[in-house]
Design an enzyme around this catalytic site. Structure first.
Site, mmCIF file in Angstrom:
data_model
loop_
_atom_site.group_PDB
_atom_site.id
_atom_site.type_symbol
_atom_site.label_atom_id
_atom_site.label_comp_id
_atom_site.label_asym_id
_atom_site.label_seq_id
_atom_site.Cartn_x
_atom_site.Cartn_y
_atom_site.Cartn_z
ATOM 1 N N GLY A 1 49.270 55.094 43.090
ATOM 2 C CA GLY A 1 49.386 55.671 44.512
ATOM 3 C C GLY A 1 48.831 56.935 44.814
ATOM 4 C CB SER A 2 46.398 59.306 42.921
ATOM 5 O OG SER A 2 45.414 58.554 42.660
ATOM 6 C CG ASN A 3 43.056 56.701 46.263
ATOM 7 O OD1 ASN A 3 42.029 57.462 46.675
ATOM 8 N ND2 ASN A 3 42.851 56.294 45.122
ATOM 9 C CG HIS B 1 34.845 49.610 44.241
ATOM 10 N ND1 HIS B 1 35.535 48.631 43.610
ATOM 11 C CD2 HIS B 1 33.477 49.801 43.497
ATOM 12 C CE1 HIS B 1 34.929 48.180 42.543
ATOM 13 N NE2 HIS B 1 33.659 49.033 42.620
ATOM 14 C CE LYS C 1 44.041 31.685 44.696
ATOM 15 N NZ LYS C 1 43.129 30.783 45.356
ATOM 16 C CG ASN D 1 38.891 48.293 48.423
ATOM 17 O OD1 ASN D 1 40.136 48.652 47.978
ATOM 18 N ND2 ASN D 1 38.085 48.189 47.726
ATOM 19 C CG MET E 1 45.162 46.502 40.989
ATOM 20 S SD MET E 1 43.687 47.053 41.143
ATOM 21 C CE MET E 1 42.980 46.469 39.725
ATOM 22 N NE ARG E 2 48.564 40.369 43.029
ATOM 23 C CZ ARG E 2 49.238 39.385 42.356
ATOM 24 N NH1 ARG E 2 48.742 38.305 42.511
ATOM 25 N NH2 ARG E 2 50.121 39.603 41.683
HETATM 26 C C1 GRF Z 1 41.394 53.746 42.111
HETATM 27 O O1 GRF Z 1 40.482 54.175 41.258
HETATM 28 C C2 GRF Z 1 40.617 52.954 43.278
HETATM 29 O O2 GRF Z 1 39.252 53.126 43.460
HETATM 30 C C3 GRF Z 1 40.865 51.367 42.725
HETATM 31 O O3 GRF Z 1 42.292 51.551 42.307
HETATM 32 C C4 GRF Z 1 42.500 52.887 41.895
HETATM 33 C C5 GRF Z 1 43.954 53.240 42.540
HETATM 34 O O4 GRF Z 1 44.383 54.422 42.210
HETATM 35 N N1 GRF Z 1 40.788 50.580 43.689
HETATM 36 P P1 GRF Z 1 45.881 55.111 42.825
HETATM 37 O O5 GRF Z 1 46.865 53.967 42.610
HETATM 38 O O6 GRF Z 1 45.457 55.245 44.172
HETATM 39 O O7 GRF Z 1 46.057 56.292 41.988
#
Ligand code: GRF
Length: 199
Positions: free
Chosen positions: A15-17, A114, A68, A112, A95-96
């Site tokens: 969840g760092s994003n 990536h 999925k 999304n 991750m789906r």
């Molecule tokens: C990130 O590297 C993103 O690009 C990929 O999954 C990872 C998620 O990281 N789709 P976080 O859970 O937000 O730390």
């Protein structure tokens, strides 16, 4: 007064994003609010962060597939997002592969992040793919989600250097720093666009 952009965040990992988005919101640099966080992983970092930030966090059962979701589960997620009055869905490490009916509920309203410069290296562990290919640069991309995996229209990219002594871990960490800048910046742009269209 204009309302902040209402976000729903889906994630499976640490969840760092999501944290990066919340830090921008809390610091008043991003005019948005996260209405709901949904995860297919019960003990994920993203759900624990949602609790820390006092954002409603919900676990949805992952079902019998690995990559999925069953259509009934997607319908549940779509309903939860709509009930939370979400305008934009952000996949932040979800991750789906998203299919109908979730896509249909949010046409061109799902993005999304990536970890590569798309269209290079779609799919899993894109930083490892870039390293194995001997690239000198890679990066991250934010794109709209549509039926093609990692291939929707691109909203923004940031380039990251690959150093000669990089390991998969050091490279992924550098890409993530870049993700944490790019994703909130793209969301800010969409917030402007949405609110501009309303006035
Ligand atoms: C990130 O590297 C993103 O690009 C990929 O999954 C990872 C998620 O990281 N789709 P976080 O859970 O937000 O730390």
């Amino acid at each position: 007064m204009r309302r902040p952009l209402r976000l729903g965040v889906l994630g499976s990992g640490k969840g760092s994003n999501f944290r990066a988005i919340m830090e921008e919101i809390v610091g008043s640099r991003l005019d948005a609010e996260v209405r709901i966080v949904i995860s297919d992983v019960e003990d994920s970092g993203i759900l624990s962060l949602a609790r820390d930030f006092q954002v409603p966090g919900l676990y949805v059962r992952p079902g019998r597939f690995r990559t999925k979701l069953e259509p009934e589960i997607e319908e549940d997620i779509a309903r939860l997002l709509l009930e939370a009055d979400v305008e934009l869905v952000v996949l932040a490490g979800f991750m789906r592969i998203v299919k109908q009916p979730l896509l249909e509920a949010f046409p061109r309203k799902m993005i999304n992040i990536h970890p590569s410069l798309l269209p290079r290296f779609p799919g899993l562990e894109a930083w490892k793919q870039a390293l194995a290919a001997g690239e000198k640069v890679t990066g991250c991309t934010v794109h709209y989600v549509d039926a093609a995996v990692d291939a929707g229209d691109i909203l923004g990219k940031e380039t990251v250097p690959i150093l000669s002594d990089d390991t998969p871990e050091s490279l992924h960490a550098r890409i993530q720093e870049s993700e944490h800048r790019l994703l909130p910046a793209v969301i800010a742009g969409i917030a402007e666009e949405f609110r501009g269209a309303e006035t």
